[in-house]
Scaffold this active site. Structure first.
Site, mmCIF file in Angstrom:
data_model
loop_
_atom_site.group_PDB
_atom_site.id
_atom_site.type_symbol
_atom_site.label_atom_id
_atom_site.label_comp_id
_atom_site.label_asym_id
_atom_site.label_seq_id
_atom_site.Cartn_x
_atom_site.Cartn_y
_atom_site.Cartn_z
ATOM 1 C CB SER A 1 -0.927 -0.008 1.208
ATOM 2 O OG SER A 1 -1.801 -1.120 1.165
ATOM 3 C CD GLU A 2 -0.011 3.910 1.874
ATOM 4 O OE1 GLU A 2 -1.030 4.445 1.420
ATOM 5 O OE2 GLU A 2 -0.043 2.956 2.685
ATOM 6 C CB THR A 3 7.493 1.703 0.035
ATOM 7 O OG1 THR A 3 7.019 0.440 -0.449
ATOM 8 C CG2 THR A 3 8.939 1.546 0.498
ATOM 9 C CB CYS B 1 1.458 6.420 4.820
ATOM 10 S SG CYS B 1 1.229 4.647 5.111
#
Length: 238
Positions: free
Chosen positions: A23-25, A49
């Site tokens: 989803s996010e890094t 995030c």
């Protein structure tokens, strides 16, 4: 998350995030006093995030041996503060206030469900549904949902087990459904605090992976509490 000694180019960071396909890094760099953090979905950079910030803080506390009580992250959303009691990690993020919308064209068709209230919450949309069963059974049309003018769509309701539950969909930024979304709780906590008339709440993001979240409203900030576990360590070659 990816700790760095210096910033890589945006192109390389985006390529790494695309390869990770999470989803996010998160990427962070140590500054003279604090840390600077950025987040990328598989397709774009985003302004905030929570999940990846919690993971970054876990690494700083547990792997890098940070000795302070509070980590300060500088970010595109301003300063973010993270603390731990040794078992849980608490994110201190700024509040985002909801503004009710009378109509949002296309949302019912995209969600395959009818919300009882619709709110604009910063760059997202918040949909309130009648009950937890409705939220759990949502089956959006992600093609139609990606055409909604919002970063993501938060679906939420009261719960018999928790104070409230939620799900988060963001196909516009390459994430059909996020397992747990800290940035969404900056919007959910002030909303539900006003509805439930309480400042401390327990919530659950009822994605397939699920995530329990401890919530507290602190004026114009929120505390978002959760746990992290080490899953994998490695090096990236490029």
């Amino acid at each position: 998350m990816v700790p760095l000694d210096f910033w890589l180019s945006e192109t390389i960071m985006q390529q790494i995030a695309s390869q990770n396909n999470l989803s996010e890094t998160a990427f962070f760099v140590k500054t003279s006093e604090d840390f600077h953090i950025r987040w990328f979905t598989p397709t774009v950079e985003v302004n905030l995030c929570g999940h990846a910030t919690l993971a970054s803080a876990y690494v700083i506390f547990e792997i890098l041996g940070f000795q302070g009580d509070i980590i300060t992250f500088e970010s595109k959303s301003g300063p973010l503060y993270v603390s731990t009691n040794g078992q849980e990690i608490f994110l201190n993020f700024p509040v985002v206030v909801a503004e009710e919308l009378k109509i949002l064209t296309g949302i019912e068709e995209a969600m395959n469900a009818i919300p009882i209230q619709i709110y604009e919450v910063g760059d997202d949309v918040l949909l309130i549904f009648e009950n937890e069963t409705t939220v759990a059974n949502l089956n959006p049309d992600f093609g139609l949902l990606s055409k909604i003018n919002a970063r993501g769509v938060i679906a939420s309701s009261k719960s018999e087990t928790y104070d409230f539950v939620c799900r988060f969909f963001a196909p516009k930024v390459g994430v059909n459904e996020d397992p747990v979304t800290g940035s969404a709780f900056t919007k959910l906590i002030p909303y539900w605090s006003a509805i439930l008339e309480k400042t401390k709440m327990n919530a659950c993001q009822i994605s397939q992976r699920r995530g329990d979240v401890r919530c507290e409203l602190l004026g114009d900030r929120v505390l978002i509490g959760g746990k992290a576990n080490l899953y994998l360590q490695g090096e990236i070659s490029f």
